[in-house]
Enzyme design. Structure first.
Site, PDB file in Angstrom:
ATOM      1  N   CYS A   5     -10.987  -5.901  -6.333  1.00 10.86           N
ATOM      2  CA  CYS A   5     -12.004  -6.265  -5.353  1.00 10.86           C
ATOM      3  C   CYS A   5     -12.543  -5.025  -4.655  1.00 10.86           C
ATOM      4  O   CYS A   5     -11.792  -4.166  -4.211  1.00 10.86           O
ATOM      5  CB  CYS A   5     -11.412  -7.204  -4.300  1.00 10.86           C
ATOM      6  SG  CYS A   5     -10.840  -8.757  -4.968  1.00 10.86           S
ATOM      7  N   GLY A  53      -3.932 -11.641  -5.502  1.00  9.71           N
ATOM      8  CA  GLY A  53      -3.984 -11.733  -6.953  1.00  9.71           C
ATOM      9  C   GLY A  53      -5.168 -11.037  -7.578  1.00  9.71           C
ATOM     10  O   GLY A  53      -5.317 -11.042  -8.789  1.00  9.71           O
ATOM     11  N   CYS A  54      -6.035 -10.421  -6.790  1.00  6.91           N
ATOM     12  CA  CYS A  54      -7.211  -9.753  -7.337  1.00  6.91           C
ATOM     13  C   CYS A  54      -7.014  -8.259  -7.192  1.00  6.91           C
ATOM     14  O   CYS A  54      -6.876  -7.765  -6.084  1.00  6.91           O
ATOM     15  CB  CYS A  54      -8.472 -10.203  -6.611  1.00  6.91           C
ATOM     16  SG  CYS A  54      -9.965  -9.376  -7.174  1.00  6.91           S
ATOM     17  N   GLY A  55      -7.021  -7.554  -8.294  1.00  7.07           N
ATOM     18  CA  GLY A  55      -6.688  -6.145  -8.236  1.00  7.07           C
ATOM     19  C   GLY A  55      -7.862  -5.209  -8.109  1.00  7.07           C
ATOM     20  O   GLY A  55      -7.677  -4.032  -7.841  1.00  7.07           O
TER      21      GLY A  55
END
Length: 286
Positions: free
Chosen positions: A124, A120-122
């Site tokens: 990082c 869900g983290c685009g």
């Protein structure tokens, strides 16, 4: 190596596993039963033997994901730039090994990112603010191309086509619809970015088999619409992105800039248009 014109064997993975769980509650007796749980595993991406990123995702449709991620990250310019793919199982997870064109590899070496992916983290692992937004050309305007009816139809179809979510309740989905509102295929993952990359990758792989129809189509996502979801859609030439939840301000600003119709809160027959409402032929949206 997996020939690119052969079936995607990892697509045959169900993406879920069965576990024995215990059902209980304040006024209920405890009992056990089998439950289907969405898989989430570390997947490392290597290009020509060079480690590039490790992400957590559902291990289905990995070839689609590799194509989509490489394309939306600007690593490849077209599907033809990936020559072959191999998926290797390791004790710690999976490794997707891709062989790409030498010109793409040279470009990659010039701007390598060391991404430590996280579901869900685009963004990082990006090292500076300059790396956040890619330099993309605005898409051709599409005035009157879509209708409120086609968008609502696509959203409704997506709900019924999320097989993995029905089994586990833990995944996001991205569906591709033609401009008439007919969903043609859906990809799912525990991460919303991953689901969209899988969808884009599948479209790219199809382009190896048949020429593009010229229909810009609609991408429908089961999540919120973040900046990077808009950026991925624009990079793939998708002129309409429809989310069942809300967009962010950054997503709206980018959609306006890149000529992407961005809609959110798409539920039932209603939705809200945040950018380029003129792309709707009948101008009707809530």
């Amino acid at each position: 190596m997996t020939p690119l014109d052969q079936p995607d064997t990892t697509a045959m993975s169900t993406g879920h596993k069965s576990y024995t769980v215990w059902r209980t509650g304040a006024n209920s007796k405890r009992y056990s039963e089998d439950d289907e749980i969405a898989q989430e595993v570390p997947v490392a991406l290597e290009f020509n033997g060079i480690s590039h990123a490790t992400l957590l995702l559902t291990p289905a449709d990995l070839e689609d994901f590799a194509f989509g991620f490489a394309y939306t990250e600007g690593i490849i310019r077209s599907a033809q730039d990936i020559y072959d793919l191999d998926v290797i199982e390791r004790p710690q997870g999976l490794v997707v090994q891709a062989t790409i064109a030498s010109a793409c590899l040279n470009e990659l070496k010039l701007r390598r990112r060391n991404l430590a992916g996280r579901t869900g983290c685009g963004l990082c692992g990006i090292e500076s603010l300059d790396e956040v937004q890619r330099q993309l050309e605005p898409l051709p305007p599409q005035p009157g191309r879509f209708s409120a009816q086609s968008i609502s139809s696509a959203v409704e179809q997506l709900r019924s086509m999320q097989a993995l979510h029905k089994s586990t309740g833990a995944t996001h989905a991205a569906g591709w619809s033609d401009s008439a509102g007919n969903i043609e295929y859906v990809r799912e993952d525990v991460g919303r970015h991953n689901a969209l990359d899988k969808l884009i990758g599948h479209r790219l792989r199809l382009s190896l088999q048949q020429p593009a129809s010229g229909d810009t189509g609609i991408a429908v996502i089961s999540s919120r619409a973040s900046f990077e979801m808009v950026q991925k859609a624009a990079a793939a030439g998708i002129s309409a992105l429809v989310a069942v939840s809300a967009p962010t301000s950054y997503a709206i600003d980018l959609a306006n800039k890149l000529n992407v119709l961005l809609a959110g809160f798409a539920r039932g027959s209603l939705f809200t248009v945040y950018s380029h409402h003129e792309f709707l032929g009948n101008g009707s949206a809530s």
